[in-house]
Write a protein that holds these residues in place. Structure first.
Motif, short mmCIF file in Angstrom:
data_model
loop_
_atom_site.label_atom_id
_atom_site.label_comp_id
_atom_site.label_asym_id
_atom_site.label_seq_id
_atom_site.Cartn_x
_atom_site.Cartn_y
_atom_site.Cartn_z
N GLU A 1 54.47 41.73 43.82
CA GLU A 1 54.63 40.84 43.66
C GLU A 1 52.67 41.44 42.06
OE1 GLU A 1 56.05 37.91 42.36
OE2 GLU A 1 56.94 38.55 43.87
N SER A 2 52.81 40.79 40.83
CA SER A 2 51.49 41.19 40.07
C SER A 2 51.88 39.82 38.98
CB SER A 2 51.88 42.59 39.26
OG SER A 2 52.04 43.61 40.58
N GLY A 3 50.43 39.96 38.97
CA GLY A 3 50.33 39.03 37.87
C GLY A 3 48.65 39.33 37.45
N ARG A 4 48.41 37.93 35.80
CA ARG A 4 47.24 37.81 35.57
C ARG A 4 46.66 36.79 36.76
NH1 ARG A 4 45.13 34.33 31.32
NH2 ARG A 4 43.12 35.88 30.36
N ILE A 5 45.32 37.03 37.03
CA ILE A 5 44.72 35.88 37.50
C ILE A 5 44.79 34.80 36.83
CG2 ILE A 5 42.29 35.66 39.08
CD1 ILE A 5 43.21 39.05 39.74
N ALA A 6 44.84 33.32 37.34
CA ALA A 6 44.38 32.19 36.34
C ALA A 6 44.00 31.68 37.18
CB ALA A 6 46.11 31.53 36.29
N CYS A 7 42.56 31.94 38.12
CA CYS A 7 41.96 31.50 38.72
C CYS A 7 41.19 32.06 39.89
CB CYS A 7 41.65 30.09 38.99
SG CYS A 7 40.88 28.88 39.26
N ARG A 8 39.59 32.18 39.66
CA ARG A 8 38.58 32.94 40.10
C ARG A 8 37.64 32.71 40.57
NH1 ARG A 8 36.40 38.39 39.79
NH2 ARG A 8 36.60 39.39 41.77
N GLU A 9 37.23 32.98 42.15
CA GLU A 9 35.76 31.79 42.29
C GLU A 9 35.62 33.10 43.23
OE1 GLU A 9 32.38 29.79 41.71
OE2 GLU A 9 34.17 29.05 40.79
N GLU A 10 33.95 33.71 42.94
CA GLU A 10 33.42 33.90 44.32
C GLU A 10 32.22 33.52 44.65
OE1 GLU A 10 32.20 37.83 42.14
OE2 GLU A 10 34.52 38.24 41.31
#
Length: 103
Positions: free
Chosen positions: A92-101
């Motif tokens: 599965e591939s796609g745009r990362i909609a939300c990310r936190e570090e």
């Protein structure tokens, strides 16, 4: 950013061999690709047939770069056939909609 998640079943070899080969031979290659952000390998529990699963997560700046990583991974896995064998179960591939570090 774009991500690719690939799922495999380990049909020959051990998770430790996969980890060692990823660390020493694949990580240095994938890190050289344009747009590289991160790469992770997750060893999952045993499937119904008793074989371990391997899940990889690649993160890149663009969709094209993420797609290039899939070809690199496939070529590398073929090279590693003397040491282990993976059966690809899906991707599965796609745009990362939300990310936190972590701070």
């Amino acid at each position: 950013m774009y991500g690719s998640i690939r799922r495999y079943q380990l049909v020959k070899g051990t998770p430790d061999v996969v980890r060692e080969k990823v660390s020493t031979t694949f990580m240095p290659r994938i890190k050289t690709l344009d747009g590289f952000v991160s790469y992770s390998v997750i060893v999952t529990g045993l499937g119904g047939d008793g074989l371990p699963g391997i899940v990889t997560v690649s993160v890149f700046d663009s969709a094209e770069q993420a797609k290039a990583s899939s070809k690199l991974a496939a070529d590398w896995a073929r090279e590693m056939s003397p040491f282990f064998s993976l059966e690809k179960l899906g991707e599965e591939s796609g745009r990362i909609a939300c990310r936190e570090e972590a701070d």
